[in-house]
Structures are given as C-alpha cells and as structure tokens.
Write a protein that holds these residues in place. Structure first.
Motif, PDB file in Angstrom:
ATOM      1  N   VAL A   2      17.720 -59.898  27.123  1.00 19.35           N
ATOM      2  CA  VAL A   2      17.905 -58.642  27.853  1.00 19.35           C
ATOM      3  C   VAL A   2      18.925 -57.725  27.209  1.00 19.35           C
ATOM      4  CG1 VAL A   2      17.231 -59.756  30.008  1.00 19.35           C
ATOM      5  CG2 VAL A   2      19.662 -59.527  29.457  1.00 19.35           C
ATOM      6  N   CYS A   3      19.570 -58.181  26.158  1.00 14.15           N
ATOM      7  CA  CYS A   3      20.580 -57.354  25.474  1.00 14.15           C
ATOM      8  C   CYS A   3      20.017 -56.628  24.258  1.00 14.15           C
ATOM      9  CB  CYS A   3      21.763 -58.224  25.042  1.00 14.15           C
ATOM     10  SG  CYS A   3      22.679 -58.937  26.423  1.00 14.15           S
ATOM     11  N   TYR A   4      18.768 -56.901  23.893  1.00 16.95           N
ATOM     12  CA  TYR A   4      18.184 -56.313  22.683  1.00 16.95           C
ATOM     13  C   TYR A   4      17.021 -55.392  23.049  1.00 16.95           C
ATOM     14  CZ  TYR A   4      21.205 -59.359  20.068  1.00 16.95           C
ATOM     15  OH  TYR A   4      22.322 -59.961  19.555  1.00 16.95           O
ATOM     16  N   TRP A   5      17.291 -54.098  22.946  1.00 14.59           N
ATOM     17  CA  TRP A   5      16.340 -53.084  23.362  1.00 14.59           C
ATOM     18  C   TRP A   5      15.772 -52.364  22.141  1.00 14.59           C
ATOM     19  CZ3 TRP A   5      19.018 -50.080  27.980  1.00 14.59           C
ATOM     20  CH2 TRP A   5      19.503 -51.016  28.907  1.00 14.59           C
ATOM     21  N   THR A   6      14.681 -51.658  22.369  1.00 12.61           N
ATOM     22  CA  THR A   6      14.118 -50.816  21.324  1.00 12.61           C
ATOM     23  C   THR A   6      14.503 -49.359  21.598  1.00 12.61           C
ATOM     24  OG1 THR A   6      12.087 -50.247  20.146  1.00 12.61           O
ATOM     25  CG2 THR A   6      11.937 -50.374  22.540  1.00 12.61           C
ATOM     26  N   ASP A   7      14.417 -48.517  20.588  1.00 12.52           N
ATOM     27  CA  ASP A   7      14.613 -47.086  20.823  1.00 12.52           C
ATOM     28  C   ASP A   7      13.280 -46.328  20.725  1.00 12.52           C
ATOM     29  OD1 ASP A   7      14.330 -47.471  18.136  1.00 12.52           O
ATOM     30  OD2 ASP A   7      16.197 -46.494  17.551  1.00 12.52           O
ATOM     31  N   GLU A   8      12.305 -46.962  20.122  1.00  5.76           N
ATOM     32  CA  GLU A   8      10.962 -46.401  20.013  1.00  5.76           C
ATOM     33  C   GLU A   8       9.930 -47.512  20.180  1.00  5.76           C
ATOM     34  OE1 GLU A   8       9.957 -43.360  19.825  1.00  5.76           O
ATOM     35  OE2 GLU A   8      11.908 -42.394  19.550  1.00  5.76           O
ATOM     36  N   PRO A   9       8.838 -47.270  20.866  1.00  5.27           N
ATOM     37  CA  PRO A   9       8.482 -46.039  21.584  1.00  5.27           C
ATOM     38  C   PRO A   9       9.322 -45.860  22.850  1.00  5.27           C
ATOM     39  CG  PRO A   9       6.861 -47.739  21.979  1.00  5.27           C
ATOM     40  CD  PRO A   9       7.784 -48.297  20.953  1.00  5.27           C
ATOM     41  N   LYS A  10       9.446 -44.622  23.260  1.00  6.64           N
ATOM     42  CA  LYS A  10      10.295 -44.286  24.397  1.00  6.64           C
ATOM     43  C   LYS A  10       9.849 -44.998  25.671  1.00  6.64           C
ATOM     44  CE  LYS A  10      12.204 -40.377  26.943  1.00  6.64           C
ATOM     45  NZ  LYS A  10      12.209 -38.886  27.107  1.00  6.64           N
ATOM     46  N   GLU A  11       8.528 -45.099  25.885  1.00  3.69           N
ATOM     47  CA  GLU A  11       8.033 -45.724  27.114  1.00  3.69           C
ATOM     48  C   GLU A  11       8.483 -47.172  27.211  1.00  3.69           C
ATOM     49  OE1 GLU A  11       3.877 -46.814  29.481  1.00  3.69           O
ATOM     50  OE2 GLU A  11       3.782 -45.677  27.610  1.00  3.69           O
ATOM     51  N   LEU A  12       8.417 -47.900  26.096  1.00  2.00           N
ATOM     52  CA  LEU A  12       8.852 -49.296  26.102  1.00  2.00           C
ATOM     53  C   LEU A  12      10.354 -49.389  26.337  1.00  2.00           C
ATOM     54  CD1 LEU A  12       8.418 -52.290  25.785  1.00  2.00           C
ATOM     55  CD2 LEU A  12       8.475 -52.005  23.293  1.00  2.00           C
ATOM     56  N   ALA A  13      11.105 -48.487  25.721  1.00  3.34           N
ATOM     57  CA  ALA A  13      12.552 -48.480  25.907  1.00  3.34           C
ATOM     58  C   ALA A  13      12.910 -48.264  27.375  1.00  3.34           C
ATOM     59  CB  ALA A  13      13.181 -47.384  25.043  1.00  3.34           C
ATOM     60  N   GLU A  14      12.177 -47.395  28.033  1.00  8.23           N
ATOM     61  CA  GLU A  14      12.424 -47.136  29.451  1.00  8.23           C
ATOM     62  C   GLU A  14      12.078 -48.357  30.302  1.00  8.23           C
ATOM     63  OE1 GLU A  14      10.063 -43.674  30.106  1.00  8.23           O
ATOM     64  OE2 GLU A  14      11.624 -42.283  29.402  1.00  8.23           O
ATOM     65  N   ARG A  15      11.004 -49.039  29.942  1.00  5.94           N
ATOM     66  CA  ARG A  15      10.624 -50.250  30.677  1.00  5.94           C
ATOM     67  C   ARG A  15      11.691 -51.332  30.524  1.00  5.94           C
ATOM     68  NH1 ARG A  15       4.180 -51.629  30.026  1.00  5.94           N
ATOM     69  NH2 ARG A  15       3.344 -49.516  30.336  1.00  5.94           N
ATOM     70  N   GLN A  16      12.182 -51.494  29.308  1.00  7.10           N
ATOM     71  CA  GLN A  16      13.211 -52.494  29.065  1.00  7.10           C
ATOM     72  C   GLN A  16      14.469 -52.195  29.880  1.00  7.10           C
ATOM     73  OE1 GLN A  16      13.535 -52.123  24.805  1.00  7.10           O
ATOM     74  NE2 GLN A  16      12.203 -53.893  24.434  1.00  7.10           N
ATOM     75  N   ALA A  17      14.892 -50.953  29.858  1.00  2.00           N
ATOM     76  CA  ALA A  17      16.105 -50.578  30.596  1.00  2.00           C
ATOM     77  C   ALA A  17      15.932 -50.832  32.092  1.00  2.00           C
ATOM     78  CB  ALA A  17      16.427 -49.106  30.339  1.00  2.00           C
ATOM     79  N   LYS A  18      14.778 -50.457  32.621  1.00  2.00           N
ATOM     80  CA  LYS A  18      14.532 -50.638  34.050  1.00  2.00           C
ATOM     81  C   LYS A  18      14.493 -52.114  34.426  1.00  2.00           C
ATOM     82  CE  LYS A  18      11.237 -49.469  37.718  1.00  2.00           C
ATOM     83  NZ  LYS A  18       9.950 -48.796  38.046  1.00  2.00           N
ATOM     84  N   ALA A  19      13.886 -52.945  33.567  1.00  2.00           N
ATOM     85  CA  ALA A  19      13.740 -54.368  33.869  1.00  2.00           C
ATOM     86  C   ALA A  19      15.025 -55.142  33.624  1.00  2.00           C
ATOM     87  CB  ALA A  19      12.616 -54.965  33.037  1.00  2.00           C
ATOM     88  N   TRP A  20      15.745 -54.811  32.544  1.00  2.00           N
ATOM     89  CA  TRP A  20      16.816 -55.677  32.075  1.00  2.00           C
ATOM     90  C   TRP A  20      18.228 -55.273  32.501  1.00  2.00           C
ATOM     91  CZ3 TRP A  20      14.671 -56.014  26.383  1.00  2.00           C
ATOM     92  CH2 TRP A  20      13.486 -56.780  26.402  1.00  2.00           C
ATOM     93  N   MET A  21      18.452 -53.986  32.728  1.00  2.00           N
ATOM     94  CA  MET A  21      19.808 -53.566  33.092  1.00  2.00           C
ATOM     95  C   MET A  21      20.299 -54.230  34.378  1.00  2.00           C
ATOM     96  SD  MET A  21      22.053 -51.815  31.545  1.00  2.00           S
ATOM     97  CE  MET A  21      23.780 -51.970  32.046  1.00  2.00           C
ATOM     98  N   PRO A  22      19.432 -54.448  35.380  1.00  2.00           N
ATOM     99  CA  PRO A  22      19.904 -55.127  36.595  1.00  2.00           C
ATOM    100  C   PRO A  22      20.489 -56.521  36.334  1.00  2.00           C
ATOM    101  CG  PRO A  22      17.837 -54.017  37.042  1.00  2.00           C
ATOM    102  CD  PRO A  22      18.061 -53.920  35.567  1.00  2.00           C
ATOM    103  N   TYR A  23      19.978 -57.221  35.326  1.00  2.00           N
ATOM    104  CA  TYR A  23      20.515 -58.548  35.012  1.00  2.00           C
ATOM    105  C   TYR A  23      21.903 -58.449  34.383  1.00  2.00           C
ATOM    106  CZ  TYR A  23      15.769 -60.081  35.939  1.00  2.00           C
ATOM    107  OH  TYR A  23      14.568 -60.321  36.544  1.00  2.00           O
ATOM    108  N   ILE A  24      22.076 -57.454  33.554  1.00  2.00           N
ATOM    109  CA  ILE A  24      23.387 -57.244  32.929  1.00  2.00           C
ATOM    110  C   ILE A  24      24.412 -56.854  33.988  1.00  2.00           C
ATOM    111  CG2 ILE A  24      24.648 -55.807  31.274  1.00  2.00           C
ATOM    112  CD1 ILE A  24      22.018 -55.656  29.661  1.00  2.00           C
ATOM    113  N   ASP A  25      24.005 -55.982  34.902  1.00  2.00           N
ATOM    114  CA  ASP A  25      24.907 -55.589  35.997  1.00  2.00           C
ATOM    115  C   ASP A  25      25.220 -56.785  36.893  1.00  2.00           C
ATOM    116  OD1 ASP A  25      24.886 -52.977  35.092  1.00  2.00           O
ATOM    117  OD2 ASP A  25      23.315 -52.323  36.475  1.00  2.00           O
ATOM    118  N   TRP A  26      24.211 -57.600  37.168  1.00  2.00           N
ATOM    119  CA  TRP A  26      24.392 -58.773  38.035  1.00  2.00           C
ATOM    120  C   TRP A  26      25.363 -59.780  37.422  1.00  2.00           C
ATOM    121  CZ3 TRP A  26      22.521 -63.909  37.122  1.00  2.00           C
ATOM    122  CH2 TRP A  26      22.660 -64.770  38.220  1.00  2.00           C
ATOM    123  N   ALA A  27      25.241 -59.996  36.112  1.00  2.00           N
ATOM    124  CA  ALA A  27      26.132 -60.943  35.436  1.00  2.00           C
ATOM    125  C   ALA A  27      27.587 -60.470  35.525  1.00  2.00           C
ATOM    126  CB  ALA A  27      25.728 -61.101  33.967  1.00  2.00           C
TER     127      ALA A  27
END
Length: 237
Positions: free
Chosen positions: A100-125
């Motif tokens: 959850v710490c390794y994101w892409t910058d392109e394509p934008k749609e995938l980057a947005e999906r990663q942020a939406k899915a994974w940021m809650p885990y980082i915040d939770w930790a």
C-alpha cells in the motif's frame, strides 16, 4: 509405491475429544497428528469440530486442498511452533516494502484507485499503532521510519501461534502487513482484503481481460483470505 500418489482414506470414524484445556481430533480412536507427526492439541472445540468435519468429508482419497483448517493448524504447529521468531521476522519485514506504500503516477485513473483504496490503511496504522508510513510512486525503494517498522513488529509478536498462522497466510496473500492486520483485527472482511490487494490486477483485467491462469490465481487468493477469517473465528470462539 509412488510417494506422489494420493493417500487413500485409511480410517472409518472421526471424533473430537477434550484433553485438558484443549481438544483433539481422533481417527478410529487414534489422535490426529500434524504432517510432521507433532501433537495437534487444538485451542477450541469449534476448531476441533471444523477439522473433524474436513477429515470426515474425505472420500476414497484424501484431498489436502479441501482441508484449509487442517493446513492452517499444521502451519501453527509444524512451522510456527518450531520457528516462531523466524516467522515473525518474515511477516514483520513486509512493513519495509508494504504494497500500500507503492503507488503509480500514471495512468491517473489507477493512481486515484490506489489512493482511495490504500490511504485508509496508512491512516489506520498511524492512528492505531502510531506507525507512520511513507508512500512512493514507482518501484524505487522508500525507507520507512524505523520506529514504524518496530511498532508493527511488536504487534505481530503479540499474536499467539494460532493467530500467527492466519496472519502469515493473509500477509502472503495480500502482499501487505497493513492489509493483513486490518483483516485479522476485524476492520475489513475477506472480500475487502481481496479487492484492495488486487487494485492493480483488477485495473489491468478491465483493460485487457482475464486469462484462466490469472483467474485461478485470484480464486485461490479469495478462498485463502476467507479461510483466514474462518480460522480466526474458530480459534477465538
């Protein structure tokens, strides 16, 4: 005799017996042991009943792939029981390179999906364990704070051998200790764990379709994650 040949069912009756504070499964009155011939003293009757059901459901030949609770019990006794420190180290090490710490910058749609899915885990930790994790775009390694990695290791060390068996499976399935801990702590269910660990794969499938190998692999992950949830319910019953 071919050692790879399936083992024939060698017993007629399956039962559960209490033994002190634990429970045992018996096959024709003989105590069931692990593949390494170690004692299988199970912590709850619910788990013993589940193992008994798996063994009783076997037909002419024993099919290990149909016995997920037996597999997790064997891991707890044969692997973790003997190599606990090494297993803890292996699991906790995922905190250094967590999915959850390794994101892409392109394509934008995938980057947005990663942020939406994974940021809650980082915040939770951070909120739950005081462990702050850095994110990185691309595949270059990002050094995580030593105290954060240590905090996650301390959480893993607090799990008993039975719980570690489930946590180990969930971590390997998802590629993320933060996802796995969220699952074992009851924050998410197995479907959510699968979905959030497969963000990249799901995106690629939507673009290019899914071949049978990828489908089989994903089906196994789904089943294994649900088995972890079932396992944790049984050992904590």
């Amino acid at each position: 005799m071919d050692p790879s040949a399936p083992l024939k069912r060698f017993y007629k009756t399956v039962a559960v017996e209490q033994d002190g504070d634990g429970f045992r499964v018996t096959l024709d009155g003989r105590q069931l042991k692990s593949p390494a011939k170690r004692s299988l003293l199970l912590p709850t009757k619910a788990l013993a009943d589940a193992l008994a059901k798996e063994w009783d459901a076997q037909e002419e030949h024993i099919q290990p792939l149909t016995m997920p609770m037996m597999a997790l019990a064997s891991t707890a006794v044969d692997r973790i029981g003997e190599l606990r420190d090494g297993v803890i180290e292996q699991i906790a090490k995922y905190a250094e390179t967590d999915l959850v710490c390794y994101w892409t910058d392109e394509p934008k749609e995938l980057a947005e999906r990663q942020a939406k899915a994974w940021m809650p885990y980082i915040d939770w930790a951070k909120e739950t364990y005081g462990a702050e994790f850095k994110t990185q775009t691309g595949i270059m390694h990002v050094e995580q704070p030593e105290n954060s990695v240590r905090a996650i290791r301390e959480v893993v060390e607090g799990y008993n051998d039975w719980e570690l068996s489930g946590l180990s499976s969930a971590t390997h399935c998802t590629g993320s200790i933060l996802l796995a801990l969220s699952l074992t702590e009851g924050r998410i269910d197995s479907a959510q764990a699968f979905e959030d660990s497969q963000v990249d794969e799901t995106y690629q499938i939507e673009l290019w379709g899914e071949d049978w190998e990828a489908k089989d692999r994903r089906d196994v992950i789904k089943k294994d994650l649900q088995s972890v949830v079932d396992w944790l319910t049984l050992i904590r019953d």
